[in-house]
Write an enzyme that holds these catalytic residues in place. Structure first.
Site, PDB file in Angstrom:
ATOM      1  N   LYS A  61      14.702   6.407 -19.006  1.00 49.42           N
ATOM      2  CA  LYS A  61      14.123   7.752 -18.953  1.00 49.42           C
ATOM      3  C   LYS A  61      13.012   7.961 -19.980  1.00 49.42           C
ATOM      4  O   LYS A  61      12.074   8.717 -19.754  1.00 49.42           O
ATOM      5  CB  LYS A  61      15.217   8.798 -19.158  1.00 49.42           C
ATOM      6  CG  LYS A  61      16.310   8.785 -18.095  1.00 49.42           C
ATOM      7  CD  LYS A  61      15.848   9.404 -16.793  1.00 49.42           C
ATOM      8  CE  LYS A  61      16.946   9.396 -15.736  1.00 49.42           C
ATOM      9  NZ  LYS A  61      16.476   9.862 -14.425  1.00 49.42           N
ATOM     10  N   GLU A  67      15.033  19.427 -16.950  1.00 50.10           N
ATOM     11  CA  GLU A  67      16.388  19.518 -16.405  1.00 50.10           C
ATOM     12  C   GLU A  67      17.053  18.174 -16.689  1.00 50.10           C
ATOM     13  O   GLU A  67      16.375  17.177 -16.905  1.00 50.10           O
ATOM     14  CB  GLU A  67      16.335  19.764 -14.900  1.00 50.10           C
ATOM     15  CG  GLU A  67      16.240  18.501 -14.024  1.00 50.10           C
ATOM     16  CD  GLU A  67      14.955  17.707 -14.202  1.00 50.10           C
ATOM     17  OE1 GLU A  67      13.943  18.313 -14.639  1.00 50.10           O
ATOM     18  OE2 GLU A  67      14.944  16.497 -13.927  1.00 50.10           O
ATOM     19  N   SER A 107      19.470   0.141 -15.819  1.00 50.66           N
ATOM     20  CA  SER A 107      18.742   1.375 -16.117  1.00 50.66           C
ATOM     21  C   SER A 107      19.184   2.037 -17.414  1.00 50.66           C
ATOM     22  O   SER A 107      18.409   2.746 -18.043  1.00 50.66           O
ATOM     23  CB  SER A 107      18.884   2.358 -14.958  1.00 50.66           C
ATOM     24  OG  SER A 107      20.249   2.627 -14.705  1.00 50.66           O
TER      25      SER A 107
HETATM   26  C1  LIG Z   1      21.120   5.225 -16.900  1.00 47.87           C
HETATM   27  C2  LIG Z   1      20.622   5.986 -15.712  1.00 47.87           C
HETATM   28  N1  LIG Z   1      20.313   5.309 -14.599  1.00 47.87           N
HETATM   29  C3  LIG Z   1      19.881   5.949 -13.503  1.00 47.87           C
HETATM   30  C4  LIG Z   1      19.751   7.315 -13.457  1.00 47.87           C
HETATM   31  C5  LIG Z   1      19.334   7.965 -12.181  1.00 47.87           C
HETATM   32  O1  LIG Z   1      18.032   8.423 -12.216  1.00 47.87           O
HETATM   33  P1  LIG Z   1      16.871   7.711 -11.380  1.00 47.87           P
HETATM   34  O2  LIG Z   1      17.421   7.517 -10.018  1.00 47.87           O
HETATM   35  O3  LIG Z   1      15.760   8.675 -11.443  1.00 47.87           O
HETATM   36  O4  LIG Z   1      16.555   6.438 -12.035  1.00 47.87           O
HETATM   37  C6  LIG Z   1      20.056   8.063 -14.603  1.00 47.87           C
HETATM   38  C7  LIG Z   1      19.911   9.529 -14.603  1.00 47.87           C
HETATM   39  O5  LIG Z   1      20.336  10.249 -15.449  1.00 47.87           O
HETATM   40  C8  LIG Z   1      20.510   7.376 -15.758  1.00 47.87           C
HETATM   41  O6  LIG Z   1      20.810   8.039 -16.871  1.00 47.87           O
END
Ligand SMILES: Cc1ncc(COP(=O)(O)O)c(C=O)c1O
Lengths: 263, 401
Positions: free
Chosen positions: B89, B111, B378
């Protein structure tokens, strides 16, 4: 294009009054009782009825209408049921008053814009307001509505630059809805001081009536606008009155506001 | 001014379905972003902050023990969990907050679902000295206590949102409502590749640093591009960031994993690419979970970050055109994968990321030996320990008690 809306504004004008566009949420507290609210508002002097159709995610609405949407959804107020059960009944009880639907674009898209436009015309709807459909995205839906003679009423905001506001006004159907404050629906103690200039500008460009809405809740907030607009929209204050004290309270409030709209 | 296929479309999806009050702000943002892109110093500043502060490039870790355990493709982990604040993020918030500063905005709102985006926004605001308010569903405030604390510690105000399902979608509604009221001096940092144009493009561009690094790193270590890349999909920002630079490379399989929650047929899931229908939510036309009347349905996932009934428009387009394969993983699959990754690689992945791992196992097996699979990690799982440990921790492995 709907001639009914134009006539309603002309009638109010001939009586030396600004028009009152009165909003309530269809299905709040349930479908039949909301019909009583709409009828009461017309008895109180409403010139046009704005029938709210609830959406689960109403990003243009403040707390009062958000809460009304939640109640209406619990009561089963889908667009289909509003068109089938609320609109014909309101039409029967208030045959002279033009009806406008206000909802969000997803609700209309889910039904299909052509199907909606056709049903809306058949049930006697003159116009539709979709607060999350700016001009850039509206061509397809507007064409579908035009075909059936249902006016897609555009909105103009305090943040809209003058040239864009003029373009919106020139191109409008039904009436132009000038949002008085940068914000969501809800009652305000005061309206912005430059609102009258903005209304004058839009009125010069528009070939249809111009109304101010958002934040107008009583005769005092309505009164100064009559010189600059053809009418006002009142929503949250009426929804709140009807919710806490029933149709009679909404009727009373309409009558009060109408007094403020005398020229 | 009235065209049906305005700017910001990905096939049928995208667009700008917002109250008129916001349209001028979105036009201003679009213009400011275009100017920033043409200004080399902006890109250099973003890159510098990502290097000096965020810790980029993040490593590409060979996952030897997972590769062995799964017995298929060679598995690599793109370590966004090692970026500052513990998730991808931050790539986006650094970029957007720098853009906001360039635009002369006085305050920032955001948000958040899992709280990772809120923390990343609060962090960027602390770094660049801007006041920050974060809207968060009241339910998420309860289940992500650690991140609520982190945001507050970083000086942000957390505003719990009580309307609707009290989760991410309601937080986004509320942020939009507040933005409408304060649009002149306020910048809204959207946390996923969703929302009205130009956000899906801006977020994708800032997150594409992930995919560009994967490209350079795989070329350096394998001497070629990977055979597949897999990422979890909530709104889709980590997925589009990892996958976008590979869209023209048709030999690279692009795979997105959605939350199947209690199961695809349970009605409680977050699988909008798999089971959603076309609709408009939060300013863009995409695939959304809704009933036949156009009312948005509540999503469910054990991971707050995937608990969203919509998806970014570009991913919807990639999924519908077949360029991206879509898989799903249930809550239970994600929990199982969480422990598997913890115990074979010594990494506690976020519950969101655990969904990607859960689906990666069968993908690796299908691909077979000699192929290379990159999993986008992620984020890290610290924020989820309360949720996970509440279900009991399986006994230690390989130790006599
Ligand atoms: C570690 C992590 N992965 C994935 C996501 C999902 O978001 P996005 O689909 O935008 O990557 C989040 C959202 O809070 C997250 O914290």
């Amino acid at each position: 294009m709907s001639t009914e809306l134009g006539k309603a504004f002309a009638k109010a004008k001939a009586r030396g009054e600004g028009a009152l566009v009165a909003y309530a949420m269809a299905g709040d507290p349930d479908l039949p009782k909301s019909v009583d609210v709409f009828a009461a508002m017309v008895e109180g002097g409403a010139d046009v009825l704005e029938i709210g159709v609830a959406f689960s995610d109403p990003i243009a609405d403040g707390p009062v209408i958000q809460a009304a949407s939640e109640r209406a959804l619990k009561a089963g107020a889908t667009l289909r049921r509003v068109l089938d059960e609320v609109v014909p009944e309101v039409r029967r009880r208030c045959p002279e008053t033009p009806l406008v639907i206000m909802t969000y674009v997803n609700v209309v898209m889910a039904m299909g814009e052509e199907r909606y436009a056709k049903l809306a015309r058949e049930r006697g709807i003159s116009g539709t307001i979709l607060p999350d459909l700016p001009p850039e995205e509206s061509a397809g839906i507007r064409a579908a509505f035009d075909k059936e003679g249902v006016d897609l009423v555009p909105l103009c905001a305090p943040t809209t630059p003058p040239a864009r506001a003029e373009a919106i006004a020139k191109d409008a159907r039904g009436f132009v809805y000038c949002v008085s404050v940068a914000g969501v629906t809800g009652m305000r103690a005061e309206l912005p001081p430059d609102l009258s200039q903005r209304l004058d500008l839009v009125k010069r460009a528009a070939s249809v009536p111009v109304v101010a809405g958002f934040g107008i809740s009583n005769a005092d907030t309505a009164r100064p606008l009559v010189a600059h607009a053809d009418g006002v929209v009142v929503g949250s204050a009426l929804v709140k009155a009807a919710h806490s004290d029933g149709p009679a309270a909404a009727k009373q409030l309409c009558a009060d506001i109408k007094r403020g709209l005398k020229r | 001014m009235t065209t049906d296929t305005a700017v910001g479309r990905f096939g049928r999806y995208g667009g700008r379905y917002v109250p008129e009050t916001l349209v001028p702000a979105l036009l201003e943002l679009e213009e400011a972003y275009a100017k920033a892109q043409q200004d080399a110093s902006f890109g250099e500043e973003v890159t510098r902050v990502l290097r000096e502060y965020v810790g980029r490039p993040t490593t590409l870790t060979p996952a030897h023990r997972l590769t062995e355990a799964w017995g298929g493709a060679q598995v690599w982990l793109k370590r966004e969990d090692l970026a500052h604040t513990g998730a991808h993020k931050i790539n986006n918030t650094v970029g957007q907050v720098l853009l906001a500063r360039r635009m002369g905005k006085k305050r920032i709102i955001a948000e958040t679902g899992a709280g990772q985006h809120g923390v990343a926004t609060a962090t960027a605001c602390a770094l660049f000295g801007l006041p920050c308010e974060v809207f968060m569903g009241a339910l998420d405030v309860e289940r992500q206590a650690l991140n609520v604390f982190r945001m507050r510690a970083l000086g942000a105000v957390v505003r719990p949102v009580e309307s609707g399902s009290r989760t991410l979608k309601d937080a986004m509604n509320e942020a939009m409502r507040v933005w409408v009221s304060q649009v002149q001096d306020t910048y809204y940092v959207i946390g996923s590749a969703a929302g009205p144009h130009p956000y899906p493009t801006i977020v994708r561009d800032f997150q594409s640093v992930i995919g560009r690094e994967i490209r350079a790193q795989t070329l350096a270590t394998m001497g070629r591009l990977p055979d597949a890349i897999i990422a979890c999909v909530g709104g889709g920002s980590n997925a589009i960031g990892a996958l976008h630079p590979f869209i023209p490379d048709t030999a690279v399989r692009l795979v997105g994993v959605e939350a199947a929650g209690h199961g695809l047929d349970s009605g409680q899931h977050g699988a909008s690419l798999t089971l959603g229908t076309e609709g408009v939510l939060h300013g863009s036309r995409s695939l959304v979970l809704q009933d036949e009347h156009g009312q948005i349905q509540e999503a469910h996932s054990i991971s707050a970050g995937l608990d969203y009934p919509g998806v970014g428009p570009e991913l919807a387009h990639l999924a519908k055109t077949g360029r991206m394969e879509v898989r799903t993983a249930t809550d239970d699959d994600a929990l199982t994968a969480f422990y598997e990754v913890a115990r074979t690689e010594g990494i506690l992945p976020a519950l969101e990321t655990s969904h990607a791992f859960a689906a990666a196992r069968s993908l690796a097996r299908d691909m077979g030996k000699g192929k290379h699979l990159v999993i986008n990690c992620s984020g890290r799982g610290d924020k989820d320990v309360a949720t996970i440990s509440a279900r009991g921790v399986p006994p230690a492995t390989g130790v006599k008690s």
